[in-house]
Enzyme design. Sequence first.
Site, PDB file in Angstrom:
ATOM      1  N   THR A  20       0.819  -1.206   0.000  1.00 21.23           N
ATOM      2  CA  THR A  20       0.000   0.000   0.000  1.00 21.23           C
ATOM      3  C   THR A  20       0.856   1.261   0.000  1.00 21.23           C
ATOM      4  O   THR A  20       2.007   1.233   0.462  1.00 21.23           O
ATOM      5  CB  THR A  20      -0.900   0.003   1.255  1.00 21.23           C
ATOM      6  OG1 THR A  20      -1.457   1.288   1.449  1.00 21.23           O
ATOM      7  CG2 THR A  20      -0.113  -0.349   2.518  1.00 21.23           C
ATOM      8  N   ASP A  21       0.265   2.369  -0.468  1.00 22.10           N
ATOM      9  CA  ASP A  21       0.967   3.658  -0.403  1.00 22.10           C
ATOM     10  C   ASP A  21       1.037   4.188   1.033  1.00 22.10           C
ATOM     11  O   ASP A  21       1.784   5.121   1.317  1.00 22.10           O
ATOM     12  CB  ASP A  21       0.292   4.700  -1.311  1.00 22.10           C
ATOM     13  CG  ASP A  21      -1.163   4.996  -0.950  1.00 22.10           C
ATOM     14  OD1 ASP A  21      -1.727   4.325  -0.060  1.00 22.10           O
ATOM     15  OD2 ASP A  21      -1.743   5.914  -1.573  1.00 22.10           O
ATOM     16  N   GLU A  22       0.234   3.578   1.948  1.00 26.07           N
ATOM     17  CA  GLU A  22       0.164   4.114   3.305  1.00 26.07           C
ATOM     18  C   GLU A  22       1.486   3.958   4.057  1.00 26.07           C
ATOM     19  O   GLU A  22       1.719   4.630   5.057  1.00 26.07           O
ATOM     20  CB  GLU A  22      -0.998   3.474   4.075  1.00 26.07           C
ATOM     21  CG  GLU A  22      -2.299   3.664   3.323  1.00 26.07           C
ATOM     22  CD  GLU A  22      -3.572   3.403   4.115  1.00 26.07           C
ATOM     23  OE1 GLU A  22      -3.525   3.455   5.352  1.00 26.07           O
ATOM     24  OE2 GLU A  22      -4.605   3.153   3.474  1.00 26.07           O
ATOM     25  N   ASN A  39      -5.556   3.982  -2.729  1.00 25.37           N
ATOM     26  CA  ASN A  39      -6.877   3.460  -2.334  1.00 25.37           C
ATOM     27  C   ASN A  39      -7.643   2.907  -3.533  1.00 25.37           C
ATOM     28  O   ASN A  39      -7.832   3.601  -4.529  1.00 25.37           O
ATOM     29  CB  ASN A  39      -7.730   4.579  -1.731  1.00 25.37           C
ATOM     30  CG  ASN A  39      -7.298   4.934  -0.327  1.00 25.37           C
ATOM     31  OD1 ASN A  39      -6.176   5.388  -0.123  1.00 25.37           O
ATOM     32  ND2 ASN A  39      -8.172   4.725   0.643  1.00 25.37           N
ATOM     33  N   TYR A  50      -1.825  -0.420  10.978  1.00 30.36           N
ATOM     34  CA  TYR A  50      -1.944  -1.091   9.672  1.00 30.36           C
ATOM     35  C   TYR A  50      -0.739  -0.784   8.784  1.00 30.36           C
ATOM     36  O   TYR A  50      -0.064  -1.693   8.292  1.00 30.36           O
ATOM     37  CB  TYR A  50      -3.242  -0.660   8.968  1.00 30.36           C
ATOM     38  CG  TYR A  50      -3.264  -0.981   7.480  1.00 30.36           C
ATOM     39  CD1 TYR A  50      -3.230  -2.298   7.033  1.00 30.36           C
ATOM     40  CD2 TYR A  50      -3.296   0.036   6.523  1.00 30.36           C
ATOM     41  CE1 TYR A  50      -3.244  -2.603   5.667  1.00 30.36           C
ATOM     42  CE2 TYR A  50      -3.303  -0.251   5.157  1.00 30.36           C
ATOM     43  CZ  TYR A  50      -3.272  -1.578   4.736  1.00 30.36           C
ATOM     44  OH  TYR A  50      -3.263  -1.875   3.397  1.00 30.36           O
ATOM     45  N   LYS A  62       2.286  -3.222   7.359  1.00 27.87           N
ATOM     46  CA  LYS A  62       2.557  -3.422   5.925  1.00 27.87           C
ATOM     47  C   LYS A  62       3.998  -3.004   5.603  1.00 27.87           C
ATOM     48  O   LYS A  62       4.682  -3.651   4.808  1.00 27.87           O
ATOM     49  CB  LYS A  62       1.568  -2.626   5.057  1.00 27.87           C
ATOM     50  CG  LYS A  62       0.139  -3.146   5.072  1.00 27.87           C
ATOM     51  CD  LYS A  62      -0.023  -4.544   4.469  1.00 27.87           C
ATOM     52  CE  LYS A  62       0.210  -4.589   2.962  1.00 27.87           C
ATOM     53  NZ  LYS A  62      -0.133  -5.928   2.410  1.00 27.87           N
TER      54      LYS A  62
HETATM   55  P1  NAD Z   1      -9.402  -7.415   2.286  1.00 34.52           P
HETATM   56  O1  NAD Z   1      -9.371  -7.137   3.761  1.00 34.52           O
HETATM   57  O2  NAD Z   1     -10.653  -7.145   1.533  1.00 34.52           O
HETATM   58  O3  NAD Z   1      -9.030  -8.945   2.026  1.00 34.52           O
HETATM   59  C1  NAD Z   1      -7.999  -9.600   2.701  1.00 34.52           C
HETATM   60  C2  NAD Z   1      -8.138 -11.100   2.455  1.00 34.52           C
HETATM   61  O4  NAD Z   1      -7.044 -11.759   3.109  1.00 34.52           O
HETATM   62  C3  NAD Z   1      -9.416 -11.694   3.030  1.00 34.52           C
HETATM   63  O5  NAD Z   1      -9.997 -12.577   2.093  1.00 34.52           O
HETATM   64  C4  NAD Z   1      -8.943 -12.446   4.277  1.00 34.52           C
HETATM   65  O6  NAD Z   1      -9.756 -13.571   4.576  1.00 34.52           O
HETATM   66  C5  NAD Z   1      -7.550 -12.850   3.858  1.00 34.52           C
HETATM   67  N1  NAD Z   1      -6.646 -13.082   4.999  1.00 34.52           N
HETATM   68  C6  NAD Z   1      -6.488 -12.287   6.096  1.00 34.52           C
HETATM   69  N2  NAD Z   1      -5.559 -12.837   6.910  1.00 34.52           N
HETATM   70  C7  NAD Z   1      -5.122 -13.978   6.318  1.00 34.52           C
HETATM   71  C8  NAD Z   1      -4.160 -14.962   6.655  1.00 34.52           C
HETATM   72  N3  NAD Z   1      -3.467 -14.882   7.803  1.00 34.52           N
HETATM   73  N4  NAD Z   1      -3.955 -15.979   5.804  1.00 34.52           N
HETATM   74  C9  NAD Z   1      -4.662 -16.084   4.658  1.00 34.52           C
HETATM   75  N5  NAD Z   1      -5.586 -15.184   4.286  1.00 34.52           N
HETATM   76  C10 NAD Z   1      -5.816 -14.128   5.099  1.00 34.52           C
HETATM   77  O7  NAD Z   1      -8.174  -6.602   1.710  1.00 34.52           O
HETATM   78  P2  NAD Z   1      -8.005  -5.938   0.258  1.00 34.52           P
HETATM   79  O8  NAD Z   1      -8.546  -4.568   0.300  1.00 34.52           O
HETATM   80  O9  NAD Z   1      -8.471  -6.886  -0.762  1.00 34.52           O
HETATM   81  O10 NAD Z   1      -6.417  -5.820   0.202  1.00 34.52           O
HETATM   82  C11 NAD Z   1      -5.625  -6.853  -0.360  1.00 34.52           C
HETATM   83  C12 NAD Z   1      -4.162  -6.449  -0.262  1.00 34.52           C
HETATM   84  O11 NAD Z   1      -3.965  -5.222  -0.957  1.00 34.52           O
HETATM   85  C13 NAD Z   1      -3.702  -6.194   1.172  1.00 34.52           C
HETATM   86  O12 NAD Z   1      -2.389  -6.684   1.301  1.00 34.52           O
HETATM   87  C14 NAD Z   1      -3.731  -4.688   1.311  1.00 34.52           C
HETATM   88  O13 NAD Z   1      -2.759  -4.247   2.248  1.00 34.52           O
HETATM   89  C15 NAD Z   1      -3.368  -4.255  -0.102  1.00 34.52           C
HETATM   90  N6  NAD Z   1      -3.889  -2.943  -0.523  1.00 34.52           N
HETATM   91  C16 NAD Z   1      -5.211  -2.616  -0.361  1.00 34.52           C
HETATM   92  C17 NAD Z   1      -5.668  -1.392  -0.827  1.00 34.52           C
HETATM   93  C18 NAD Z   1      -7.130  -1.016  -0.730  1.00 34.52           C
HETATM   94  O14 NAD Z   1      -7.490   0.134  -1.062  1.00 34.52           O
HETATM   95  N7  NAD Z   1      -8.030  -1.895  -0.322  1.00 34.52           N
HETATM   96  C19 NAD Z   1      -4.789  -0.497  -1.435  1.00 34.52           C
HETATM   97  C20 NAD Z   1      -3.448  -0.862  -1.582  1.00 34.52           C
HETATM   98  C21 NAD Z   1      -3.007  -2.095  -1.129  1.00 34.52           C
HETATM   99  P1  TYD Z   2     -10.751   3.936   4.198  1.00 34.37           P
HETATM  100  O1  TYD Z   2     -11.698   3.503   3.141  1.00 34.37           O
HETATM  101  O2  TYD Z   2     -10.867   3.343   5.558  1.00 34.37           O
HETATM  102  O3  TYD Z   2      -9.280   3.765   3.615  1.00 34.37           O
HETATM  103  P2  TYD Z   2      -7.844   4.286   4.222  1.00 34.37           P
HETATM  104  O4  TYD Z   2      -8.027   4.705   5.611  1.00 34.37           O
HETATM  105  O5  TYD Z   2      -7.032   3.046   4.096  1.00 34.37           O
HETATM  106  O6  TYD Z   2      -7.420   5.404   3.323  1.00 34.37           O
HETATM  107  O7  TYD Z   2     -10.905   5.509   4.365  1.00 34.37           O
HETATM  108  C1  TYD Z   2     -10.731   6.396   3.270  1.00 34.37           C
HETATM  109  C2  TYD Z   2     -10.809   7.794   3.832  1.00 34.37           C
HETATM  110  O8  TYD Z   2     -12.155   8.040   4.286  1.00 34.37           O
HETATM  111  C3  TYD Z   2      -9.922   8.026   5.042  1.00 34.37           C
HETATM  112  O9  TYD Z   2      -9.416   9.361   4.982  1.00 34.37           O
HETATM  113  C4  TYD Z   2     -10.845   7.865   6.228  1.00 34.37           C
HETATM  114  C5  TYD Z   2     -12.165   8.377   5.675  1.00 34.37           C
HETATM  115  N1  TYD Z   2     -13.383   7.741   6.240  1.00 34.37           N
HETATM  116  C6  TYD Z   2     -14.434   8.551   6.707  1.00 34.37           C
HETATM  117  O10 TYD Z   2     -14.359   9.790   6.665  1.00 34.37           O
HETATM  118  N2  TYD Z   2     -15.538   7.927   7.205  1.00 34.37           N
HETATM  119  C7  TYD Z   2     -15.668   6.570   7.273  1.00 34.37           C
HETATM  120  O11 TYD Z   2     -16.694   6.049   7.767  1.00 34.37           O
HETATM  121  C8  TYD Z   2     -14.583   5.759   6.780  1.00 34.37           C
HETATM  122  C9  TYD Z   2     -14.650   4.257   6.829  1.00 34.37           C
HETATM  123  C10 TYD Z   2     -13.467   6.394   6.272  1.00 34.37           C
END
Ligand code: NAD
Ligand code: TYD
Length: 352
Positions: free
Chosen positions: A133-135, A188, A159, A163
Amino acid sequence: MTLLVTGCAGFIGSNFVHTALAASDETLVNLDKLTYAGNLANLASFQQDPRHVFVQGDIGDRALVERLLSEHQPRAVLNFAAESHVDRSIHGPGDFIQTNVVGTFQLLEAVRGYWQTLAPVPREAFRFVHVSTDEVYGTLGPTDPPFAETKAYEPNSPYSASKAASDHLVRAWHHTYGLPVLTTNCSNNYGPYHFPEKLIPLVIHHALAGKPLPIYGDGQQVRDWLYVVDHCRAILRVLEAGRVGETYNIGGWNEKPNLEVVNTICQRLDAVRPRADGQSYTSQITFVKDRPGHDRRYAIDARKIERELGWKPLETFESGITKTIDWYLAHAQWVEDVTSGHYRQWVATQYG
Ligand code: NAD
Ligand code: TYD
């Protein structure tokens, strides 16, 4: 050919399965623990498809991963599995350390053992792609340049710290042991199958349910939004053509303050699913207490992946958010199913 993919019952991983199997017949062995975020309904269309093999288990279970590697002989491992929600990491960081740090370590060790046993040709071609992630880069001021791959890591939430730790382990397994790794740091995501605890699906769901739309703080925090299928396409490009040992930042060039995102969703819903009382969904917006340590701005400089791998997002924010809202409107049953059980308890803990 086979790929071992982890965490692909979650949001991005399940979209990856859909994207990859639409483009190729390569078998995907999907190792997922099925935490609250894992939902096999996301993959219902592959239930009878021999190209998708589901295994319930933990990336931290080294013996299980070793068995899967030896049984399926994948040409690559793609690690999506993680605990991914910042707010949950604030309430309970333990699971984040366990899966994101310890789990990644165990996975790397199992993969290293397997990779070392491969014959020279498959060993040379093998890849470990770590989805991050970019975070990890921390927060930006309003006029700072977007995050490039050279930006120092400054994670601010449990988090992002977990990561960042996993990224460092992946890097070290390359430099120390020669494991052929690639890391992607993406902004995101939004799109289909997004669990409604994250901002965009939560707002769509709450709007339609007549509930408050919670905006943390002043709603002026900026995120750089990328349609999830564009992210999946980028991961496939990195797998096929990325330079071993490199990291690639992935982003949509779509910086938006949260309040603007929420207003855009409300306006689209006003047009396609107007409220019975004729009022705008914006009237449900409610400002709530800010998230502790809330990063103010994320933005990605995605020029490296464009220059080296020819990847660019296909969706604009406008086209992607329209597709996303339409998807949620057409999948009310999916939302109904995930909003039962654990999710309801979580919303009660978070929003009272
Ligand atoms: P998500 O929370 O929707 O899904 C995570 C999945 O991993 C779930 O299916 C969960 O059951 C599985 N999981 C959790 N712990 C596990 C373990 N110990 N062993 C096996 N499986 C396990 O997450 P996402 O949004 O799909 O993100 C996927 C990846 O992308 C993550 O590594 C996250 O850090 C990264 N990422 C997410 C975003 C975003 O905006 N959602 C952006 C950049 C990077
Ligand atoms: P989120 O979807 O949780 O992603 P991340 O924190 O990983 O960027 O949140 C996106 C942005 O929206 C973040 O600045 C937090 C804000 N946010 C709210 O303002 N209200 C909410 O209920 C949630 C879940 C997030």
